[in-house]
Motif scaffolding. Structure first.
Motif, mmCIF file in Angstrom:
data_model
loop_
_atom_site.group_PDB
_atom_site.id
_atom_site.type_symbol
_atom_site.label_atom_id
_atom_site.label_comp_id
_atom_site.label_asym_id
_atom_site.label_seq_id
_atom_site.Cartn_x
_atom_site.Cartn_y
_atom_site.Cartn_z
ATOM 1 N N VAL A 188 0.832 -1.205 0.000
ATOM 2 C CA VAL A 188 0.000 0.000 0.000
ATOM 3 C C VAL A 188 0.866 1.254 0.000
ATOM 4 O O VAL A 188 1.934 1.296 0.623
ATOM 5 C CB VAL A 188 -0.959 0.017 1.213
ATOM 6 C CG1 VAL A 188 -2.017 -1.067 1.085
ATOM 7 C CG2 VAL A 188 -0.195 -0.123 2.522
ATOM 8 N N GLU A 202 -5.662 3.382 -0.495
ATOM 9 C CA GLU A 202 -5.367 1.984 -0.808
ATOM 10 C C GLU A 202 -5.475 1.118 0.437
ATOM 11 O O GLU A 202 -5.987 -0.003 0.387
ATOM 12 C CB GLU A 202 -3.961 1.866 -1.387
ATOM 13 C CG GLU A 202 -3.809 2.371 -2.805
ATOM 14 C CD GLU A 202 -2.374 2.186 -3.297
ATOM 15 O OE1 GLU A 202 -1.626 1.392 -2.689
ATOM 16 O OE2 GLU A 202 -2.002 2.849 -4.285
ATOM 17 N N GLU A 246 -9.082 0.365 1.197
ATOM 18 C CA GLU A 246 -9.627 -0.628 0.263
ATOM 19 C C GLU A 246 -9.181 -2.036 0.634
ATOM 20 O O GLU A 246 -9.984 -2.983 0.644
ATOM 21 C CB GLU A 246 -9.186 -0.289 -1.161
ATOM 22 C CG GLU A 246 -9.801 0.977 -1.727
ATOM 23 C CD GLU A 246 -9.246 1.308 -3.104
ATOM 24 O OE1 GLU A 246 -8.454 0.486 -3.637
ATOM 25 O OE2 GLU A 246 -9.591 2.382 -3.642
ATOM 26 N N ARG A 247 -7.898 -2.199 0.934
ATOM 27 C CA ARG A 247 -7.374 -3.523 1.255
ATOM 28 C C ARG A 247 -7.953 -4.042 2.582
ATOM 29 O O ARG A 247 -8.281 -5.229 2.696
ATOM 30 C CB ARG A 247 -5.838 -3.478 1.342
ATOM 31 C CG ARG A 247 -5.100 -3.031 0.097
ATOM 32 C CD ARG A 247 -5.182 -4.066 -1.034
ATOM 33 N NE ARG A 247 -6.395 -3.906 -1.825
ATOM 34 C CZ ARG A 247 -6.549 -2.979 -2.759
ATOM 35 N NH1 ARG A 247 -5.586 -2.124 -3.017
ATOM 36 N NH2 ARG A 247 -7.679 -2.927 -3.440
#
Length: 378
Positions: free
Chosen positions: A311, A316, A319-320
Protein backbone atom coordinates in the motif's frame (compact mmCIF):
# COMPACT_ATOMS: atom_id res chain seq x y z
CA UNK A 1 13.94 -1.86 17.20
CA UNK A 2 15.30 0.54 14.59
CA UNK A 3 12.57 1.45 12.12
CA UNK A 4 9.88 0.19 14.51
CA UNK A 5 9.71 2.25 17.70
CA UNK A 6 9.24 5.65 16.13
CA UNK A 7 6.88 8.18 17.70
CA UNK A 8 3.65 6.80 16.15
CA UNK A 9 4.26 3.25 17.32
CA UNK A 10 5.38 4.44 20.75
CA UNK A 11 2.13 6.37 21.03
CA UNK A 12 0.10 3.24 20.29
CA UNK A 13 2.07 1.25 22.87
CA UNK A 14 1.88 4.02 25.47
CA UNK A 15 -1.88 4.34 25.05
CA UNK A 16 -2.25 0.57 25.31
CA UNK A 17 -0.27 0.53 28.54
CA UNK A 18 -2.42 3.29 29.96
CA UNK A 19 -5.54 1.37 28.92
CA UNK A 20 -4.67 -1.32 31.44
CA UNK A 21 -4.45 1.12 34.33
CA UNK A 22 -8.12 1.98 35.03
CA UNK A 23 -8.75 -1.74 35.43
CA UNK A 24 -6.19 -2.07 38.22
CA UNK A 25 -5.95 1.34 39.88
CA UNK A 26 -8.15 2.86 42.54
CA UNK A 27 -10.78 5.22 41.04
CA UNK A 28 -9.13 8.33 42.48
CA UNK A 29 -5.82 7.57 40.69
CA UNK A 30 -7.15 6.10 37.45
CA UNK A 31 -8.19 9.51 36.09
CA UNK A 32 -4.57 10.62 35.50
CA UNK A 33 -2.36 7.55 35.84
CA UNK A 34 1.43 7.60 35.81
CA UNK A 35 3.16 6.25 32.70
CA UNK A 36 3.01 2.47 32.53
CA UNK A 37 6.64 1.77 31.77
CA UNK A 38 9.07 3.45 29.41
CA UNK A 39 8.64 3.47 25.63
CA UNK A 40 12.09 3.96 24.17
CA UNK A 41 12.83 5.63 20.83
CA UNK A 42 14.80 4.07 17.99
CA UNK A 43 18.55 3.84 18.42
CA UNK A 44 20.41 6.99 17.38
CA UNK A 45 24.16 7.28 16.93
CA UNK A 46 25.97 9.76 19.13
CA UNK A 47 28.01 11.10 16.20
CA UNK A 48 24.89 11.86 14.15
CA UNK A 49 23.29 13.49 17.16
CA UNK A 50 26.25 15.73 17.80
CA UNK A 51 26.21 16.70 14.11
CA UNK A 52 22.44 17.30 14.34
CA UNK A 53 21.62 15.40 11.17
CA UNK A 54 17.94 15.74 10.17
CA UNK A 55 17.28 12.03 10.71
CA UNK A 56 18.85 12.00 14.17
CA UNK A 57 16.78 15.00 15.19
CA UNK A 58 13.64 13.28 13.91
CA UNK A 59 14.46 10.15 15.88
CA UNK A 60 14.83 12.03 19.17
CA UNK A 61 11.84 14.32 18.60
CA UNK A 62 9.48 14.37 21.56
CA UNK A 63 5.89 13.36 20.90
CA UNK A 64 3.37 15.79 22.38
CA UNK A 65 1.82 13.07 24.52
CA UNK A 66 5.07 11.67 25.96
CA UNK A 67 5.29 12.43 29.67
CA UNK A 68 8.62 10.58 29.80
CA UNK A 69 10.73 10.75 26.66
CA UNK A 70 13.32 7.95 26.44
CA UNK A 71 16.22 8.21 23.98
CA UNK A 72 18.31 5.17 23.03
CA UNK A 73 21.90 6.14 22.29
CA UNK A 74 24.58 4.16 20.47
CA UNK A 75 28.24 5.08 20.60
CA UNK A 76 31.76 3.65 20.52
CA UNK A 77 33.75 6.76 21.39
CA UNK A 78 33.50 8.10 24.98
CA UNK A 79 34.12 11.72 23.96
CA UNK A 80 31.37 11.67 21.34
CA UNK A 81 28.94 9.93 23.69
CA UNK A 82 29.68 12.59 26.30
CA UNK A 83 28.87 15.38 23.83
CA UNK A 84 25.66 13.67 22.75
CA UNK A 85 24.48 13.24 26.33
CA UNK A 86 25.41 16.84 27.08
CA UNK A 87 23.20 17.95 24.20
CA UNK A 88 20.28 15.80 25.36
CA UNK A 89 20.59 17.02 28.93
CA UNK A 90 21.25 20.72 28.48
CA UNK A 91 18.65 21.13 25.73
CA UNK A 92 16.06 19.08 27.65
CA UNK A 93 15.61 16.64 24.77
CA UNK A 94 15.35 13.52 26.96
CA UNK A 95 13.97 12.41 30.30
CA UNK A 96 15.82 9.09 30.17
CA UNK A 97 18.86 7.92 28.21
CA UNK A 98 19.44 4.24 27.43
CA UNK A 99 22.89 3.17 26.20
CA UNK A 100 22.64 0.36 23.66
CA UNK A 101 25.25 -2.38 23.94
CA UNK A 102 22.92 -5.08 22.63
CA UNK A 103 22.80 -4.67 18.87
CA UNK A 104 24.21 -7.76 17.06
CA UNK A 105 23.98 -6.62 13.42
CA UNK A 106 27.24 -6.79 11.44
CA UNK A 107 27.35 -3.12 10.41
CA UNK A 108 27.50 -2.26 14.13
CA UNK A 109 29.67 -5.08 15.50
CA UNK A 110 32.32 -4.92 12.75
CA UNK A 111 33.08 -1.41 14.04
CA UNK A 112 33.41 -2.67 17.61
CA UNK A 113 29.96 -1.47 18.68
CA UNK A 114 26.80 -2.94 20.09
CA UNK A 115 26.96 -6.38 21.64
CA UNK A 116 30.71 -6.83 21.09
CA UNK A 117 31.84 -3.58 22.72
CA UNK A 118 31.77 -4.74 26.38
CA UNK A 119 34.57 -7.16 25.51
CA UNK A 120 36.81 -4.09 25.63
CA UNK A 121 36.08 -3.57 29.31
CA UNK A 122 37.88 -0.25 29.81
CA UNK A 123 36.23 1.23 26.72
CA UNK A 124 32.84 0.10 28.00
CA UNK A 125 33.50 1.68 31.40
CA UNK A 126 34.68 4.91 29.78
CA UNK A 127 31.53 5.24 27.67
CA UNK A 128 29.12 4.54 30.53
CA UNK A 129 31.08 6.82 32.87
CA UNK A 130 31.08 9.66 30.32
CA UNK A 131 27.32 9.41 29.87
CA UNK A 132 26.57 9.16 33.58
CA UNK A 133 28.91 12.04 34.45
CA UNK A 134 27.18 14.33 31.95
CA UNK A 135 23.75 13.45 33.38
CA UNK A 136 24.91 13.71 37.00
CA UNK A 137 23.06 16.28 39.04
CA UNK A 138 19.99 16.09 36.81
CA UNK A 139 16.83 14.03 37.07
CA UNK A 140 17.78 12.16 33.88
CA UNK A 141 18.76 8.54 34.55
CA UNK A 142 21.22 6.73 32.28
CA UNK A 143 20.57 3.02 31.83
CA UNK A 144 22.44 0.25 30.03
CA UNK A 145 21.13 -2.53 27.81
CA UNK A 146 23.48 -5.33 26.80
CA UNK A 147 23.77 -8.95 25.69
CA UNK A 148 25.57 -11.81 27.41
CA UNK A 149 28.66 -11.33 25.28
CA UNK A 150 30.08 -12.06 21.86
CA UNK A 151 29.64 -15.84 22.02
CA UNK A 152 29.78 -18.62 24.60
CA UNK A 153 33.58 -18.29 24.81
CA UNK A 154 33.54 -14.52 25.23
CA UNK A 155 30.91 -13.70 27.85
CA UNK A 156 30.98 -10.20 29.29
CA UNK A 157 27.65 -9.56 31.01
CA UNK A 158 28.68 -10.07 34.65
CA UNK A 159 31.74 -7.85 34.36
CA UNK A 160 29.81 -5.28 32.34
CA UNK A 161 26.97 -5.24 34.84
CA UNK A 162 29.34 -4.46 37.69
CA UNK A 163 31.14 -1.82 35.64
CA UNK A 164 27.85 -0.15 34.70
CA UNK A 165 26.83 -0.14 38.35
CA UNK A 166 30.15 1.40 39.41
CA UNK A 167 29.93 4.03 36.64
CA UNK A 168 26.60 5.30 37.90
CA UNK A 169 24.05 3.60 35.65
CA UNK A 170 20.53 3.65 37.06
CA UNK A 171 19.80 0.09 35.90
CA UNK A 172 21.07 -2.64 33.61
CA UNK A 173 19.02 -4.73 31.21
CA UNK A 174 20.19 -8.05 29.82
CA UNK A 175 19.02 -9.57 26.56
CA UNK A 176 19.81 -13.14 27.48
CA UNK A 177 21.47 -14.05 24.21
CA UNK A 178 24.97 -13.56 22.84
CA UNK A 179 25.78 -11.69 19.65
CA UNK A 180 26.38 -15.09 18.05
CA UNK A 181 22.90 -16.24 19.06
CA UNK A 182 21.51 -13.27 17.13
CA UNK A 183 17.72 -13.75 17.62
CA UNK A 184 17.72 -17.53 17.32
CA UNK A 185 16.73 -20.25 19.75
CA UNK A 186 15.58 -19.62 23.28
CA UNK A 187 16.85 -16.85 25.52
CA UNK A 188 19.05 -18.02 28.40
CA UNK A 189 17.03 -16.70 31.31
CA UNK A 190 19.42 -18.31 33.79
CA UNK A 191 21.94 -15.61 32.81
CA UNK A 192 19.48 -12.95 34.00
CA UNK A 193 19.33 -14.71 37.36
CA UNK A 194 23.13 -14.74 37.58
CA UNK A 195 23.32 -11.06 36.74
CA UNK A 196 20.71 -10.27 39.40
CA UNK A 197 22.79 -12.17 41.95
CA UNK A 198 25.94 -10.27 40.89
CA UNK A 199 24.64 -6.72 40.47
CA UNK A 200 22.99 -5.85 43.76
CA UNK A 201 22.94 -2.05 44.03
CA UNK A 202 20.80 -1.14 41.00
CA UNK A 203 17.79 -2.78 39.31
CA UNK A 204 18.38 -5.61 36.84
CA UNK A 205 15.88 -5.99 34.00
CA UNK A 206 15.37 -9.07 31.85
CA UNK A 207 14.90 -9.19 28.08
CA UNK A 208 14.37 -12.03 25.65
CA UNK A 209 11.32 -14.09 24.64
CA UNK A 210 8.65 -11.97 26.32
CA UNK A 211 5.78 -12.83 23.99
CA UNK A 212 2.97 -12.50 26.54
CA UNK A 213 2.20 -11.13 29.97
CA UNK A 214 2.52 -14.65 31.31
CA UNK A 215 6.07 -14.85 29.93
CA UNK A 216 6.93 -11.65 31.79
CA UNK A 217 5.57 -12.95 35.07
CA UNK A 218 7.44 -16.22 34.62
CA UNK A 219 10.72 -14.43 33.88
CA UNK A 220 10.45 -12.38 37.05
CA UNK A 221 9.57 -15.46 39.10
CA UNK A 222 12.40 -17.58 37.68
CA UNK A 223 15.17 -14.98 37.64
CA UNK A 224 14.30 -12.53 40.39
CA UNK A 225 14.77 -9.61 37.96
CA UNK A 226 13.24 -6.26 38.84
CA UNK A 227 11.33 -5.80 35.60
CA UNK A 228 11.23 -6.75 31.94
CA UNK A 229 12.19 -5.19 28.63
CA UNK A 230 10.03 -6.00 25.61
CA UNK A 231 11.34 -5.94 22.05
CA UNK A 232 10.01 -8.13 19.26
CA UNK A 233 7.06 -9.26 21.37
CA UNK A 234 5.19 -6.01 20.80
CA UNK A 235 5.61 -5.96 17.03
CA UNK A 236 2.09 -5.92 15.65
CA UNK A 237 0.76 -6.14 19.21
CA UNK A 238 0.84 -2.76 20.97
CA UNK A 239 -1.93 -4.10 23.20
CA UNK A 240 0.65 -6.37 24.83
CA UNK A 241 1.33 -3.43 27.15
CA UNK A 242 -2.27 -3.48 28.33
CA UNK A 243 -1.74 -7.11 29.29
CA UNK A 244 1.60 -6.39 31.00
CA UNK A 245 0.28 -3.53 33.13
CA UNK A 246 -2.68 -5.63 34.18
CA UNK A 247 -0.62 -8.75 34.88
CA UNK A 248 1.93 -6.97 37.08
CA UNK A 249 -0.97 -5.45 39.02
CA UNK A 250 -2.57 -8.83 39.65
CA UNK A 251 -5.39 -8.44 37.13
CA UNK A 252 -6.41 -11.13 34.63
CA UNK A 253 -7.37 -8.51 32.02
CA UNK A 254 -6.03 -9.50 28.59
CA UNK A 255 -6.66 -8.02 25.15
CA UNK A 256 -7.83 -10.52 22.54
CA UNK A 257 -8.71 -8.46 19.43
CA UNK A 258 -10.77 -9.67 16.53
CA UNK A 259 -9.63 -8.77 13.03
CA UNK A 260 -11.86 -5.68 12.93
CA UNK A 261 -10.09 -4.35 16.02
CA UNK A 262 -6.69 -5.09 14.47
CA UNK A 263 -7.72 -3.32 11.26
CA UNK A 264 -8.71 -0.29 13.32
CA UNK A 265 -5.28 -0.19 14.97
CA UNK A 266 -3.56 -0.52 11.59
CA UNK A 267 -5.60 2.41 10.23
CA UNK A 268 -4.79 4.58 13.24
CA UNK A 269 -1.13 3.61 13.01
CA UNK A 270 -1.17 4.76 9.39
CA UNK A 271 -2.72 8.11 10.30
CA UNK A 272 -0.12 8.72 13.00
CA UNK A 273 2.67 7.81 10.58
CA UNK A 274 1.40 10.29 7.97
CA UNK A 275 1.23 13.00 10.61
CA UNK A 276 4.74 12.14 11.87
CA UNK A 277 6.51 12.00 8.51
CA UNK A 278 4.41 14.62 6.72
CA UNK A 279 4.60 12.46 3.60
CA UNK A 280 1.88 9.91 2.88
CA UNK A 281 3.99 7.72 0.60
CA UNK A 282 6.92 7.56 3.02
CA UNK A 283 4.56 6.88 5.93
CA UNK A 284 2.79 4.01 4.20
CA UNK A 285 6.09 2.51 3.06
CA UNK A 286 7.28 2.57 6.66
CA UNK A 287 4.03 0.92 7.75
CA UNK A 288 4.39 -2.01 5.35
CA UNK A 289 6.83 -3.89 7.57
CA UNK A 290 4.24 -3.97 10.34
CA UNK A 291 1.54 -5.71 8.28
CA UNK A 292 2.69 -9.30 8.71
CA UNK A 293 3.11 -8.74 12.45
CA UNK A 294 -0.40 -7.31 12.86
CA UNK A 295 -1.99 -10.08 10.78
CA UNK A 296 -0.14 -13.03 12.36
CA UNK A 297 -2.59 -15.86 12.99
CA UNK A 298 -5.57 -14.37 11.19
CA UNK A 299 -6.99 -15.99 8.04
CA UNK A 300 -6.14 -13.40 5.43
CA UNK A 301 -4.62 -15.20 2.47
CA UNK A 302 -1.37 -14.70 0.66
CA UNK A 303 -2.74 -12.36 -1.99
CA UNK A 304 -4.32 -10.02 0.56
CA UNK A 305 -1.19 -10.03 2.69
CA UNK A 306 0.92 -9.17 -0.34
CA UNK A 307 -1.45 -6.36 -1.32
CA UNK A 308 -1.34 -4.87 2.17
CA UNK A 309 2.43 -5.04 2.03
CA UNK A 310 2.42 -2.77 -1.01
CA UNK A 311 0.00 0.00 0.00
CA UNK A 312 1.12 3.53 -0.81
CA UNK A 313 -1.84 5.69 0.25
CA UNK A 314 -4.44 5.77 2.99
CA UNK A 315 -7.07 5.18 0.32
CA UNK A 316 -5.37 1.98 -0.81
CA UNK A 317 -5.06 0.87 2.79
CA UNK A 318 -8.79 1.41 3.37
CA UNK A 319 -9.63 -0.63 0.26
CA UNK A 320 -7.37 -3.52 1.26
CA UNK A 321 -8.63 -3.62 4.85
CA UNK A 322 -12.27 -3.54 3.70
CA UNK A 323 -11.65 -6.66 1.62
CA UNK A 324 -10.73 -8.71 4.72
CA UNK A 325 -13.12 -10.89 6.68
CA UNK A 326 -13.33 -8.45 9.58
CA UNK A 327 -15.77 -10.64 11.52
CA UNK A 328 -12.95 -13.02 12.47
CA UNK A 329 -12.51 -13.43 16.22
CA UNK A 330 -9.15 -13.57 17.95
CA UNK A 331 -7.39 -16.69 16.59
CA UNK A 332 -5.72 -17.64 19.87
CA UNK A 333 -2.35 -19.38 19.74
CA UNK A 334 -1.82 -18.54 16.08
CA UNK A 335 -1.58 -14.83 16.89
CA UNK A 336 0.79 -15.33 19.78
CA UNK A 337 4.36 -16.46 20.28
CA UNK A 338 7.54 -15.44 18.43
CA UNK A 339 7.45 -12.76 15.77
CA UNK A 340 9.94 -10.58 13.97
CA UNK A 341 13.56 -11.56 13.36
CA UNK A 342 14.72 -15.04 14.36
CA UNK A 343 16.91 -16.99 11.96
CA UNK A 344 19.95 -19.00 12.97
CA UNK A 345 23.08 -18.34 15.00
CA UNK A 346 25.71 -16.26 13.20
CA UNK A 347 29.45 -15.76 13.55
CA UNK A 348 29.78 -12.19 14.85
CA UNK A 349 31.68 -9.71 12.71
CA UNK A 350 34.32 -8.02 14.85
CA UNK A 351 37.28 -5.75 14.02
CA UNK A 352 40.56 -7.46 13.22
CA UNK A 353 42.37 -8.28 16.45
CA UNK A 354 39.31 -7.54 18.61
CA UNK A 355 39.36 -10.88 20.43
CA UNK A 356 43.10 -10.97 21.05
CA UNK A 357 42.85 -8.97 24.25
CA UNK A 358 40.26 -7.15 26.32
CA UNK A 359 42.44 -4.06 26.13
CA UNK A 360 42.54 -1.50 23.30
CA UNK A 361 45.67 -1.04 21.21
CA UNK A 362 46.56 2.03 19.14
CA UNK A 363 45.13 0.64 15.89
CA UNK A 364 41.78 -0.19 17.49
CA UNK A 365 41.61 3.22 19.15
CA UNK A 366 42.06 4.87 15.76
CA UNK A 367 39.40 2.63 14.25
CA UNK A 368 36.96 3.44 17.06
CA UNK A 369 37.49 7.16 16.59
CA UNK A 370 36.20 6.84 13.01
CA UNK A 371 33.58 4.15 13.54
CA UNK A 372 30.37 5.97 14.43
CA UNK A 373 30.07 7.98 11.24
CA UNK A 374 29.52 4.83 9.17
CA UNK A 375 26.71 3.36 11.29
CA UNK A 376 23.09 4.22 10.49
CA UNK A 377 20.66 5.41 13.11
CA UNK A 378 20.48 9.09 12.44
Amino acid sequence: MAGVTNAPFRQLCREAGAAGLPEVLAPETAASPAPAGLYVAEMVTSRALVERTPESMRIISRDAGERVHSVQLYGVDPATVRLAVRMLVTEERADHIDLNFGCPVPKVTRKGGGAVLPWKSELFSAIVTAACDEAAGTAIPVTVKMRMGIDADHLTYLDAGLRAQDAGAASVALHARTAADYYSGTAHWEAIARLKETVTDIPVLGNGDIWSAEDALTMVEQTGCDGVVVGRGCQGRPWLFTDLVAAFSGSDLRVRPGLADVAGVIRRHAELMVEHFGDELKALRELRKHMSWYLKGYVVGGQARAALGLVSTLGELDERLAELDLDQPYPGEGAEGPRGRAGTPKTPHVPEGWLTSREMDAALREMIAQAESSVSGG
